[in-house]
Each structure stands twice: as structure tokens, then as C-alpha cells.
Scaffold this motif. Structure first.
Motif, PDB file in Angstrom:
ATOM      1  N   THR A  19      47.928   0.091   7.500  1.00  0.00           N
ATOM      2  CA  THR A  19      48.733  -0.408   8.607  1.00  0.00           C
ATOM      3  C   THR A  19      48.605   0.474   9.849  1.00  0.00           C
ATOM      4  O   THR A  19      48.691  -0.004  10.977  1.00  0.00           O
ATOM      5  N   GLY A  20      48.379   1.779   9.631  1.00  0.00           N
ATOM      6  CA  GLY A  20      48.219   2.674  10.771  1.00  0.00           C
ATOM      7  C   GLY A  20      46.915   2.442  11.512  1.00  0.00           C
ATOM      8  O   GLY A  20      46.893   2.337  12.742  1.00  0.00           O
ATOM      9  N   SER A  21      45.811   2.339  10.777  1.00  0.00           N
ATOM     10  CA  SER A  21      44.509   2.160  11.423  1.00  0.00           C
ATOM     11  C   SER A  21      44.339   0.758  11.979  1.00  0.00           C
ATOM     12  O   SER A  21      43.604   0.547  12.937  1.00  0.00           O
ATOM     13  N   MET A  22      45.045  -0.223  11.403  1.00  0.00           N
ATOM     14  CA  MET A  22      44.917  -1.599  11.876  1.00  0.00           C
ATOM     15  C   MET A  22      45.960  -1.965  12.922  1.00  0.00           C
ATOM     16  O   MET A  22      45.692  -2.785  13.810  1.00  0.00           O
ATOM     17  N   ALA A  23      47.151  -1.375  12.823  1.00  0.00           N
ATOM     18  CA  ALA A  23      48.246  -1.869  13.645  1.00  0.00           C
ATOM     19  C   ALA A  23      49.107  -0.786  14.278  1.00  0.00           C
ATOM     20  O   ALA A  23      49.968  -1.092  15.089  1.00  0.00           O
ATOM     21  N   GLY A  24      48.905   0.477  13.917  1.00  0.00           N
ATOM     22  CA  GLY A  24      49.756   1.523  14.455  1.00  0.00           C
ATOM     23  C   GLY A  24      51.134   1.554  13.826  1.00  0.00           C
ATOM     24  O   GLY A  24      52.076   2.059  14.420  1.00  0.00           O
ATOM     25  N   LEU A  25      51.265   1.016  12.615  1.00  0.00           N
ATOM     26  CA  LEU A  25      52.564   0.933  11.943  1.00  0.00           C
ATOM     27  C   LEU A  25      52.566   1.722  10.635  1.00  0.00           C
ATOM     28  O   LEU A  25      53.196   1.310   9.661  1.00  0.00           O
ATOM     29  N   ALA A  26      51.880   2.840  10.600  1.00  0.00           N
ATOM     30  CA  ALA A  26      51.765   3.608   9.362  1.00  0.00           C
ATOM     31  C   ALA A  26      53.119   4.000   8.803  1.00  0.00           C
ATOM     32  O   ALA A  26      53.377   3.882   7.598  1.00  0.00           O
ATOM     33  N   SER A  27      54.016   4.473   9.666  1.00  0.00           N
ATOM     34  CA  SER A  27      55.305   4.970   9.192  1.00  0.00           C
ATOM     35  C   SER A  27      56.187   3.872   8.623  1.00  0.00           C
ATOM     36  O   SER A  27      57.149   4.158   7.907  1.00  0.00           O
ATOM     37  N   LEU A  28      55.876   2.635   8.935  1.00  0.00           N
ATOM     38  CA  LEU A  28      56.628   1.518   8.365  1.00  0.00           C
ATOM     39  C   LEU A  28      56.508   1.511   6.845  1.00  0.00           C
ATOM     40  O   LEU A  28      57.417   1.075   6.138  1.00  0.00           O
ATOM     41  N   VAL A  29      55.385   2.030   6.318  1.00  0.00           N
ATOM     42  CA  VAL A  29      55.152   2.080   4.878  1.00  0.00           C
ATOM     43  C   VAL A  29      55.342   3.490   4.341  1.00  0.00           C
ATOM     44  O   VAL A  29      56.006   3.704   3.319  1.00  0.00           O
ATOM     45  N   SER A  30      54.776   4.473   5.019  1.00  0.00           N
ATOM     46  CA  SER A  30      54.754   5.831   4.472  1.00  0.00           C
ATOM     47  C   SER A  30      56.122   6.511   4.491  1.00  0.00           C
ATOM     48  O   SER A  30      56.503   7.195   3.529  1.00  0.00           O
ATOM     49  N   TYR A  31      56.879   6.350   5.554  1.00  0.00           N
ATOM     50  CA  TYR A  31      58.184   7.015   5.657  1.00  0.00           C
ATOM     51  C   TYR A  31      59.160   6.539   4.582  1.00  0.00           C
ATOM     52  O   TYR A  31      59.792   7.367   3.901  1.00  0.00           O
ATOM     53  N   PRO A  32      59.313   5.215   4.363  1.00  0.00           N
ATOM     54  CA  PRO A  32      60.195   4.779   3.267  1.00  0.00           C
ATOM     55  C   PRO A  32      59.745   5.272   1.899  1.00  0.00           C
ATOM     56  O   PRO A  32      60.586   5.526   1.022  1.00  0.00           O
ATOM     57  N   ALA A  33      58.435   5.407   1.685  1.00  0.00           N
ATOM     58  CA  ALA A  33      57.946   5.906   0.399  1.00  0.00           C
ATOM     59  C   ALA A  33      58.421   7.340   0.167  1.00  0.00           C
ATOM     60  O   ALA A  33      58.799   7.709  -0.956  1.00  0.00           O
ATOM     61  N   LEU A  34      58.425   8.142   1.207  1.00  0.00           N
ATOM     62  CA  LEU A  34      58.902   9.526   1.083  1.00  0.00           C
ATOM     63  C   LEU A  34      60.408   9.570   0.818  1.00  0.00           C
ATOM     64  O   LEU A  34      60.888  10.397   0.037  1.00  0.00           O
ATOM     65  N   LEU A  35      61.143   8.683   1.476  1.00  0.00           N
ATOM     66  CA  LEU A  35      62.574   8.613   1.206  1.00  0.00           C
ATOM     67  C   LEU A  35      62.831   8.157  -0.231  1.00  0.00           C
ATOM     68  O   LEU A  35      63.765   8.636  -0.889  1.00  0.00           O
ATOM     69  N   ALA A  36      61.987   7.243  -0.720  1.00  0.00           N
ATOM     70  CA  ALA A  36      62.184   6.675  -2.055  1.00  0.00           C
ATOM     71  C   ALA A  36      62.018   7.709  -3.165  1.00  0.00           C
ATOM     72  O   ALA A  36      62.619   7.568  -4.235  1.00  0.00           O
TER      73      ALA A  36
END
Length: 249
Positions: A19-36
Motif C-alpha cells: 500500500t505504501g509503494s502503490m498508494a502512500g498508505l503504508a501506515s494504514l496497515v503497518s501501524y494497526p499491526a504494531l498496535l495489535a
């Protein structure tokens, strides 16, 4: 670390890389995973910034055709973004995170609107180009945001570069990733010294990010531009709505 948590971090990294390389939305996936996996918000934020450095490496490897011939441009943009990223990291360490809770959703929504209206803005501007001081100042501010929090910073960077330059979308997307990577690098250096980075989690997520970001440019190259740009904008608007809701709760 438990096997399930480690697997989640790697998969979150793959999703963040794509999502980061395609759309600039990497943290939309990675940040919740770290919280999880149990990291508190500040530790998750700084660990996320460190892990996403591998996005830049993967994108650079996967988007070599798009980046060829843009060396000087990348150097200029990266230098400005890096200064902004360092300023954003200092801001994060010096101020409460609630300071930007209201402005962040507005910025993300603005980036989405710029992507949706890119062609109209270009037609309105005619053959005029964005003045260098305006472009530099805007890239600096996006870098500040990227170093401070970073969620959808890539969307903002992509939106600015899309309006500023007339070129194929895959090229703009690749340039965005490198410039944003410079902001992340500057912030990550400071976080490594002063912030509670979880290095085990960062390493696992970085492995996934490297793979996802390497595959991302290939997909961008093959997908039609207009639907992809619209999908990125819609996802960014959804993120803006979520961040606004979270600020109220």
C-alpha cells in the motif's frame, strides 16, 4: 515474541509495503499491526517509522525504470523532505500527540481531493509550473508531517507531486516513495537515539515491507492510472474519516 505476533508483523509489513509503494498508505496497515501485538501508541509510531525505511529500499529496486534520469530531482526533493522529517520528529518528541488530532484528518482529506482533481487543476494551471519555493515549502511541510505521524503522508506527497509535474503516474509514485523515505530516514535516526523503538518488531515488519514495496511498482506499472488514482483517493478519504472519528473518541 510469540510466533503469531511475529507472523502478524511480517504480514503487516507486506501489506504496508504494497500500500505504501502503490498508494502512500503504508501506515494504514503497518501501524494497526504494531498496535495489535501490544505496542503502546508512541512506541508503535516510532517503530513504524523505522520499519518503513525498507519501503524505500524495496521501491527503489522495483521502480528503477521510473526513477532513471531523475537523480538531481530526487536529491533536491529528498534533501528538503529530510529536513522536514527531522523537524517533525523533534516536534513529536517535544509536544503531545493530541496537538495534531484535528488537523491530520483535514490534511489527509485534502491530499485525496488533490488526487481526484489533479487533471482539473492541471488544466486550470495551463502550462504554468509550481514555483520552486512553493514546491519546496510544501514538500518540507509534508516531510514534517511524515516525521511526526506519517499516516497517509505518502498520499500528501503524491498529491503535491502529481499537481506539480506532468508525467506518467508510475514515475510520480516512485519519486514520492524516495522523497518520503528521506523524511522517514531523518526521523528514524532521531528516534533510534531518543525514542522507545521496539527493534524486534521493527526488524520483522521491515522484512515484510521490503517484499511488499518491491512488488508494488510492478503492479502500479500494469494497472490503469485513473482507476488506481481514484482508489487511492477513496482509501485516503476513508482514513481521514476514521482519524476524525478517533479524535472524537
Amino acid at each position: 515474541m510469540r510466533l503469531g505476533d511475529a507472523t502478524l508483523l511480517v504480514l503487516g509489513g507486506v501489506g504496508g509495503g504494497l500500500t505504501g509503494s502503490m498508494a502512500g498508505l503504508a501506515s494504514l496497515v503497518s501501524y494497526p499491526a504494531l498496535l495489535a501485538v501490544g505496542l503502546p501508541p508512541v512506541a508503535a509510531n516510532v517503530t513504524n517509522t523505522v520499519a518503513l525505511l525498507s519501503n524505500t529500499v524495496g521501491t527503489a529496486a522495483g521502480a528503477r525504470p521510473e526513477l532513471r534520469g531523475h537523480g538531481r530531482r530526487l536529491a533536491r526533493l529528498s534533501a528538503v523532505a529530510a529536513i522536514g522529517g527531522l523537524a517533525g520528529a523533534i516536534l513529536l518528541l517535544a509536544t503531545p500527540s493530541s496537538a495534531f488530532e484535528r488537523i491530520v484528518p483535514v490534511l489527509v482529506a485534502l491530499g485525496a481531493a488533490l488526487l481526484l482533481l489533479r487533471d482539473e487543476l492541471r488544466r486550470w494551471a495551463g502550462h504554468r509550473t509550481m514555483p520552486a519555493p512553493v514546491l519546496g515549502g510544501t514538500i518540507f511541510l509534508v516531510g514534517v508531517y511524515g516525521g511526526y505521524f506519517g499516516a497517509a503522508a505518502g498520499v500528501l506527497m503524491l498529491a503535491v507531486l502529481s499537481v506539480a509535474a506532468t508525467e506518467p503516474f508510475p514515475v510520480t509514485n516512485a519519486v514520492k516513495s524516495i522523497a518520503l523515505g528521506a523524511a522517514n530516514l531523518a526521523a528514524a535516526v532521531l528516534y533510534a537515539i531518543l525514542a522507545p523503538v521496539n527493534w524486534a518488531a521493527a526488524a520483522l515488519m521491515a522484512i515484510g515491507c521490503l517484499l511488499g514495496s518491491w512488488l508494488g511498482p510492478t503492479l502500479v506499472r500494469r494497472l490503469p492510472e485513473r482507476p488506481l488514482r481514484a482508489a487511492i483517493a477513496v482509501a485516503a478519504l476513508a482514513l481521514a474519516a476514521y482519524l476524525w472519528w478517533r479524535a472524537d473518541h
